[in-house]
Design an enzyme around this catalytic site. Structure first.
Site, PDB file in Angstrom:
ATOM      1  N   HIS A   1     110.034  60.742   6.214  1.00 36.57           N
ATOM      2  CA  HIS A   1     111.044  60.731   5.166  1.00 36.57           C
ATOM      3  C   HIS A   1     112.328  61.410   5.670  1.00 36.57           C
ATOM      4  CE1 HIS A   1     108.354  64.271   4.244  1.00 36.57           C
ATOM      5  NE2 HIS A   1     109.469  64.820   4.639  1.00 36.57           N
ATOM      6  N   ALA A   2     113.366  61.287   4.861  1.00 36.92           N
ATOM      7  CA  ALA A   2     114.641  61.973   5.132  1.00 36.92           C
ATOM      8  C   ALA A   2     115.082  62.630   3.829  1.00 36.92           C
ATOM      9  CB  ALA A   2     115.692  60.975   5.598  1.00 36.92           C
TER      10      ALA A   2
END
Ligand code: T46
Length: 142
Positions: free
Chosen positions: A52-53
């Site tokens: 994820h970011a």
């Protein structure tokens, strides 16, 4: 943000015959106040974390025990950094996709985060992240 904006930060080390001590002060060793601390441990070696970011979150990751790899991706380039020293942190800015894998036995990943936990801050879908990165680049160029 680019993967080249991710920085290794060497933390102070006080070494004496009783052992070693390292410390981190927010807004001194890292460019933000620490709003949250969490840690990953008992991670099976075949498992990947992350994926994820973050829209806004900035974090420092430290391998306080053992080692692991951090695969960084800015939507354009990918770069892998191995963390295996308790006095070296990896500063990850916002909008960098990260996968953490290759955990050694007994590894502990300590994370010093710039914000409290907020699920709305996550991009957990790579295509959504990629589209947002491209939009930001286009805006910056215009
Ligand atoms: C990151 C890597 C290194 C909370 O309730 N509070 C928290 O502060 C965190 C970090 C997580 N959670 C909950 C959310 C999920 O239900 O714990 C569960 C597992 O979280 P997640 O799947 O996001 O864990 P990782 O290891 O994949 O990612 C975490 C961080 O979320 C992320 O920011 O960079 O560690």
């Amino acid at each position: 943000m680019s993967v080249w904006d991710c920085q290794l930060v060497e933390l102070p080390r006080i070494i004496d015959p009783r052992g070693s001590l390292s410390f981190v002060e927010g807004s001194r060793h890292i460019p933000y106040d620490i709003r949250r601390v969490y840690y990953l441990y008992d991670v099976p070696s075949a498992v990947e974390r992350g994926g994820h970011a973050h829209r806004n979150l900035v974090q420092l990751l430290i391998a306080v025990a053992g080692s692991f790899d951090v695969v960084l991706d800015d939507g354009d380039s990918e770069h892998t950094i191995t963390l295996n020293r308790p006095y070296i942190g990896l500063l990850i800015p916002r909008m960098i996709w990260r996968v953490i894998n290759n955990f050694s036995s007994g590894a502990v990943c300590l994370v010093l985060a710039s914000l409290p936990y907020d699920e709305a801050d996550y991009y957990r879908d790579y295509t959504e992240f990629f589209t947002a990165v491209k939009l930001e680049h286009e805006k910056a160029m215009s």
